[in-house]
Design a protein around this motif. Structure first.
Motif, PDB file in Angstrom:
ATOM      1  N   GLU A   7      -9.267  -5.689   0.340  1.00 52.86           N
ATOM      2  CA  GLU A   7      -8.011  -5.104   0.840  1.00 52.86           C
ATOM      3  C   GLU A   7      -8.151  -4.722   2.308  1.00 52.86           C
ATOM      4  O   GLU A   7      -7.213  -4.894   3.094  1.00 52.86           O
ATOM      5  CB  GLU A   7      -7.633  -3.869   0.014  1.00 52.86           C
ATOM      6  N   ILE A  50      -9.405   1.758  -0.965  1.00 58.58           N
ATOM      7  CA  ILE A  50      -9.162   0.318  -0.853  1.00 58.58           C
ATOM      8  C   ILE A  50     -10.491  -0.426  -0.944  1.00 58.58           C
ATOM      9  O   ILE A  50     -11.533   0.078  -0.538  1.00 58.58           O
ATOM     10  CB  ILE A  50      -8.424  -0.048   0.456  1.00 58.58           C
ATOM     11  N   LEU A  82       0.836  -1.201   0.000  1.00 56.16           N
ATOM     12  CA  LEU A  82       0.000   0.000   0.000  1.00 56.16           C
ATOM     13  C   LEU A  82       0.870   1.250   0.000  1.00 56.16           C
ATOM     14  O   LEU A  82       1.903   1.302   0.672  1.00 56.16           O
ATOM     15  CB  LEU A  82      -0.930  -0.004   1.212  1.00 56.16           C
ATOM     16  N   LYS A 113      -7.637  -7.745   4.339  1.00 52.41           N
ATOM     17  CA  LYS A 113      -6.207  -8.100   4.390  1.00 52.41           C
ATOM     18  C   LYS A 113      -5.475  -7.212   5.394  1.00 52.41           C
ATOM     19  O   LYS A 113      -4.629  -7.687   6.145  1.00 52.41           O
ATOM     20  CB  LYS A 113      -5.566  -7.965   3.011  1.00 52.41           C
TER      21      LYS A 113
END
Length: 186
Positions: free
Chosen positions: A46, A42, A26, A49
């Protein structure tokens, strides 16, 4: 895109979060207590995660607006205690109102409803934890600590310390195990 992260309350926390987000590839534009600005939005995947990556370190992504506001209040007050000793003499309600650009009574009611403690008591608890830290370091006298944290006197500090902890500062100093609470646990 801003991402709000619970329990990111110190410089080391910032370093850990930054490192973990970079591992995920990122692009971070800025990072400060409780808040990360990413270069692009995002996805939900994401976000999952990120949550999974940060969870082992005790961090969590905040999604709802009220939780974000509470975390901002906490981080502003923690920053004030940890890094801005000269500003501690400000009126907390005015300080938060200026920083968050919201009505203080709304902030106060929200904080009390969710945290079960007033902003003022939370701030006092932060100050007492800072006093404990400074007592443990044993580099400053109680009068110097009182001045540093903008108490009117060392007697006022001692009274507040005893009210919160049940111990006098001198007794606390003598304890073999100085039990401090981590700031993210307040």
């Amino acid at each position: 895109m801003k991402v709000y992260i619970k329990n990111m309350v110190c410089g080391r926390c910032i370093l850990v979060v930054k490192s973990e987000l970079e591992k995920l590839g990122l692009n971070i534009l800025s990072i400060e207590l409780g808040e990360v600005t990413l270069s692009k939005p995002i996805s939900i995947e994401e976000k999952k995660k990120i949550s999974k990556q940060l969870e082992p370190f005790g961090f969590e992504i905040l999604d709802d607006t009220n939780s974000k506001i509470i975390e901002k209040i906490k981080n502003i007050l923690i920053d004030l205690i940890q890094n801005k000793n000269n500003d501690i003499n400000v009126n907390i309600s005015d300080y938060l109102k200026d920083k968050l650009r919201q009505d203080y009574s709304k902030l106060s009611n929200l904080f009390s409803d969710i945290e079960g403690i007033s902003i003022e008591k939370y701030f006092i608890n932060l100050k007492i934890e800072k006093v404990k830290e400074l007592i443990v370091y044993d580099e400053l006298s109680l009068t110097e600590i009182a001045n540093l944290l903008n108490y009117s006197s060392s007697a006022h500090l001692s009274n507040q310390f005893k009210k919160v902890t049940g111990f006098s500062p001198s007794y606390f100093k003598k304890l073999k195990e100085n039990k401090r609470i981590q700031i993210d646990q307040l």
